[in-house]
Design a protein around this motif. Structure first.
Motif, PDB file in Angstrom:
ATOM      1  N   ALA A  65      -7.120   8.618   4.381  1.00 34.21           N
ATOM      2  CA  ALA A  65      -5.918   8.797   5.201  1.00 34.21           C
ATOM      3  C   ALA A  65      -6.080   9.953   6.181  1.00 34.21           C
ATOM      4  O   ALA A  65      -5.808   9.817   7.381  1.00 34.21           O
ATOM      5  CB  ALA A  65      -4.722   9.056   4.278  1.00 34.21           C
ATOM      6  N   TYR A  66      -6.551  11.085   5.675  1.00 37.89           N
ATOM      7  CA  TYR A  66      -6.640  12.282   6.521  1.00 37.89           C
ATOM      8  C   TYR A  66      -7.717  12.115   7.599  1.00 37.89           C
ATOM      9  O   TYR A  66      -7.488  12.443   8.771  1.00 37.89           O
ATOM     10  CB  TYR A  66      -6.950  13.508   5.652  1.00 37.89           C
ATOM     11  N   ILE A 136      -2.062   4.564   8.272  1.00 42.38           N
ATOM     12  CA  ILE A 136      -3.517   4.507   8.028  1.00 42.38           C
ATOM     13  C   ILE A 136      -4.029   3.173   8.569  1.00 42.38           C
ATOM     14  O   ILE A 136      -3.480   2.114   8.233  1.00 42.38           O
ATOM     15  CB  ILE A 136      -3.813   4.629   6.512  1.00 42.38           C
ATOM     16  N   PRO A 137      -5.058   3.214   9.415  1.00 38.47           N
ATOM     17  CA  PRO A 137      -5.481   1.955  10.044  1.00 38.47           C
ATOM     18  C   PRO A 137      -6.092   0.973   9.046  1.00 38.47           C
ATOM     19  O   PRO A 137      -6.711   1.387   8.059  1.00 38.47           O
ATOM     20  CB  PRO A 137      -6.534   2.414  11.062  1.00 38.47           C
ATOM     21  N   HIS A 220      -6.536   2.117   2.877  1.00 36.54           N
ATOM     22  CA  HIS A 220      -6.655   1.252   4.057  1.00 36.54           C
ATOM     23  C   HIS A 220      -5.908  -0.069   3.860  1.00 36.54           C
ATOM     24  O   HIS A 220      -5.484  -0.691   4.830  1.00 36.54           O
ATOM     25  CB  HIS A 220      -8.126   0.979   4.362  1.00 36.54           C
ATOM     26  N   TYR A 221      -5.763  -0.484   2.614  1.00 35.01           N
ATOM     27  CA  TYR A 221      -5.059  -1.742   2.359  1.00 35.01           C
ATOM     28  C   TYR A 221      -3.544  -1.569   2.515  1.00 35.01           C
ATOM     29  O   TYR A 221      -2.889  -2.349   3.210  1.00 35.01           O
ATOM     30  CB  TYR A 221      -5.394  -2.255   0.954  1.00 35.01           C
ATOM     31  N   VAL A 222      -3.008  -0.519   1.892  1.00 33.87           N
ATOM     32  CA  VAL A 222      -1.549  -0.324   1.900  1.00 33.87           C
ATOM     33  C   VAL A 222      -1.080   0.351   3.194  1.00 33.87           C
ATOM     34  O   VAL A 222       0.072   0.218   3.601  1.00 33.87           O
ATOM     35  CB  VAL A 222      -1.108   0.491   0.654  1.00 33.87           C
ATOM     36  N   SER A 223      -1.983   1.094   3.845  1.00 32.20           N
ATOM     37  CA  SER A 223      -1.663   1.823   5.094  1.00 32.20           C
ATOM     38  C   SER A 223      -0.751   3.017   4.873  1.00 32.20           C
ATOM     39  O   SER A 223      -0.243   3.593   5.829  1.00 32.20           O
ATOM     40  CB  SER A 223      -0.997   0.905   6.148  1.00 32.20           C
ATOM     41  N   PHE A 224      -0.492   3.344   3.619  1.00 30.53           N
ATOM     42  CA  PHE A 224       0.410   4.454   3.299  1.00 30.53           C
ATOM     43  C   PHE A 224      -0.019   5.041   1.956  1.00 30.53           C
ATOM     44  O   PHE A 224      -0.299   4.285   1.025  1.00 30.53           O
ATOM     45  CB  PHE A 224       1.855   3.948   3.212  1.00 30.53           C
TER      46      PHE A 224
END
Lengths: 307, 377
Positions: A65-66, A136-137, A220-224
């Motif tokens: 994420a970061y 998160i992409p 990356h899957y959940v984007s959060f």
């Protein structure tokens, strides 16, 4: 062989025939199985109970994420950063902690899990704290955006398959034999020249890397991501799936992950009592399946895999 | 007189029959599905359970009045177990399998964020039962909030402390989750209010004893103490450690469940909130009565938020029609709405538009909520 081919065809067809929410649950099955495999490794082959896997899962998720949202790095860099940090962390923390054994070691890893969760909440400049990190992409592979469960399913299960294959190779190597010797007769293993403590530390690092890999995939899957996903209850889930699936088998963590992801989903239609029913199901499974779900499967298939 | 009464009865019967026929007409049509992802189990259950009763009551009320454009509303409620990953899976199910027109929830900030990652991508309107989340949410086009951002909650607390109590020195006891969010907002606004924090003590979410922290706050001798937590223990410990100063808390701590947990210490604690059902505002009376009649208990803020969420969506669907795209429905939501909880303006930059003037202040006196005359402008 024929059974394997059928299983492969079913696996391939699932995203086409199952509903999106079922495929979504199966993506989580793969992610949990990857992280749970690390726990299974330690438990089933080295006799080490760990309740710290949620920390490495979190490190992987926050690194992804970061690195992508704050530093603007490419996704693979986030994966590598997470695995690198987790490996270093596991080595530094694991070296002294793994001198303990039995209940003391389990409690020490539990403390690590709690400390990790507190830090995820406290270091809000890095983790977003309670608010978390969003945006998160999604991963992109060969120009294909993996932004649906159907697409991510193939990646997650492919990674799981590779990890299982590596796991099987390791178990069949000299190191694998040394691990089992460490579990069953540590004094004898030491007499035969196995450096028990170094071996434990290496496996602990390997387990942490798997946890981190699963965490990065999750982000990356959940984007959060937020600290709520990396509490001690998550660590217990990872340990549970290893025990439930059969920690001494290769396929055990996958079966355990299926149980802890699919069962709550299926039971949730029964109302607020679903958590109670799941707990009851767990108790029944642990009592009647001492060898785990893998043992049940092996019996059903009429053969026993050597531990 | 007797003729007048007969005419009245005939008229009332006619109206009742009309209402029943409208409801029956609505029931015969395909329902408009709205999804809700709530925390009904786990640490957030205290919020989610109340939100569910408000949502179900709103569904019943709307359908009894003929539904939306003659079609009944059906709310499908899912439990995320207070876990954001579960919330994502549940939202997937509601959007892609159930084909809901909008999503209500989550109950917790993390769940809201996980759901928003999907609703934003799909353009499905989401009415979150939380305040504003991470900064990325400000770029989302279809996520709206039924509760105020923490900056506004903090402002409401500071307003009362400085203007209601004339306090200059404040001590704070807060947890590391919800409490930390409010604390960050309090710090950001302390200069504007000339407030000095003489003690700030933090404890873990779910801590079973915070006496040590409470003692430190007491030792600093503040004029007022802020206690911000999602359980009643810190309030008990504060009073047990002989903190006799007034306590001001935040909306997240205002529930009958927590008051019950405070026991004999539920006294002289002030909450800036929106609904004091013992003394409802005129626009809240209908909801409070209906809730009391239906469930035999009084509602609080989260029940009202659930009620408002469904009414807000129903109003937008009434304007656009149920077949409109998510983007069109989201656009229709960006209008002012007078709810039971507050007056919203979802077109505002914080995606809620709640004004400070929507707050009311309650005080616990002998375990009972009493509405204070204090108001903000």
């Amino acid at each position: 062989m024929a059974l394997g081919a059928v299983a492969f065809i079913v696996w391939l067809a699932v995203p086409a025939i199952a509903s999106r929410s079922i495929v979504d649950v199966l993506v989580f099955t793969a992610l949990y199985a990857i992280a749970g495999l690390g726990v299974s490794f330690l438990l089933g082959h080295c006799g080490i109970v760990t309740l710290a896997q949620s920390v490495f899962y979190g490190v992987g998720a926050y690194s992804a994420a970061y690195c992508t949202t704050q530093l603007g790095w490419a996704a693979p860099a986030g994966f590598l950063a997470g695995m690198g940090i987790s490996a270093i962390l596991a080595a530094v923390v694991g070296w002294p902690v793994l001198r303990l054994s039995g209940y003391f070691l389990a409690l020490a890893t539990l403390a690590l899990g709690i400390i990790g969760h507190v830090l995820f909440l406290e270091w809000d400049w890095l983790t977003g704290g309670t608010l978390g990190i969003g945006g998160i992409p999604h991963l992109e592979l060969f120009g294909l955006m993996l932004n649906t469960p159907q697409r991510f399913y193939y990646l997650a299960w492919l990674v799981l398959a590779i990890v299982l294959w590596l796991h099987a190779n390791l178990l069949n190597s000299r190191t694998g034999v040394a691990m089992r010797a460490l579990r069953d007769a540590p004094t004898a293993a030491a007499a035969l020249g196995v450096d028990n403590h170094a071996l434990k530390a290496k496996v602990f690092v390997l387990s942490a890397v798997l946890g981190s890999l699963a965490g990065s995939l999750f982000a990356h899957y959940v984007s959060f991501v937020s600290a709520d996903s990396f509490g001690v209850d998550r660590a217990i889930s990872f340990l549970l799936l290893a025990v439930l699936g059969g920690a001494r088998t290769i396929i055990g963590p996958v079966l355990g992950a299926l149980f802890v992801t699919v069962m709550p989903h299926a039971l949730s239609t029964l109302g607020d009592i679903h958590a109670l029913l799941f707990a009851a199901g767990l108790v029944v499974a642990v009592i009647f399946l001492p060898d785990g779900l893998a043992g049940l499967l092996q019996r059903a298939l009429g053969r026993r895999e050597q531990a | 007189m007797r003729i007048l009464r007969r005419r009245f009865l005939v008229g009332a019967a006619g109206l009742a029959a009309a209402a029943l026929s409208i409801a029956a007409f609505a029931q015969g049509k395909e329902p408009i599905k709205i999804g809700a992802v709530l925390s009904l189990t786990g640490p957030g259950a205290g919020l989610g359970q109340g939100e569910r009763t408000g949502i179900l009551l709103a569904e019943k009320a709307i359908n009894s009045k003929g539904g939306v454009r003659g079609r009944p509303v059906k709310v499908i409620i899912e439990d995320d177990g207070s876990k954001p990953d579960n919330a994502k899976s549940k939202a997937e199910n509601l959007i892609f399998n159930e084909k809901v027109k909008a999503i209500v929830g989550g109950s917790l900030t993390a769940s809201t964020g996980a759901i928003a990652a999907i609703t934003n991508g799909q353009g499905v309107p989401q009415l979150a039962l939380t305040g504003l989340g991470p900064p990325i949410e400000l770029t989302y086009k279809s996520v709206f909030h039924l509760l105020p951002p923490q900056a506004l909650n903090a402002k409401a607390m500071l307003e009362y402390a400085t203007k209601g109590l004339k306090a200059k020195k404040v001590g704070v006891l807060h947890d590391s989750g919800y409490g930390q969010l409010v604390m960050n907002a309090l710090k950001a606004q302390s200069d504007a209010y000339g407030m000095e924090y003489v003690a700030i003590e933090k404890f873990e979410v779910g801590a079973t004893d915070v006496s040590t922290q409470a003692a430190k706050v007491r030792a600093a001798n503040p004029d007022v103490v802020f206690v911000i937590a999602t359980n009643p223990i810190p309030f008990r410990n504060a009073r047990q450690m002989r903190i006799t100063q007034p306590i001001v808390s935040a909306i997240g701590s205002s529930s009958y469940q927590y008051v019950s947990g405070m026991g004999e210490f539920a006294n002289d604690i002030v909450f800036p909130e929106f609904l004091v059902p013992e003394y409802p505002m005129p626009h809240q009376a209908e909801f409070v009565n209906l809730h009391r009649i239906t469930y035999n208990v009084l509602p609080k803020n989260y029940e009202a938020a659930g009620w408002d969420a469904i009414h807000v969506i129903a109003k937008a669907l009434e304007t656009t029609g149920a077949d409109a795209s998510g983007e069109v429905i989201a656009q229709a939501l960006r209008t002012p709405h007078r709810g039971v909880l507050a007056s919203y303006n979802f077109g505002a930059t914080d995606m809620t538009g709640i004004e400070l003037s929507s707050y009311v202040y309650s005080k616990l006196v002998g375990g009972k909520f009493v509405r204070l005359p204090f108001i903000t402008r």
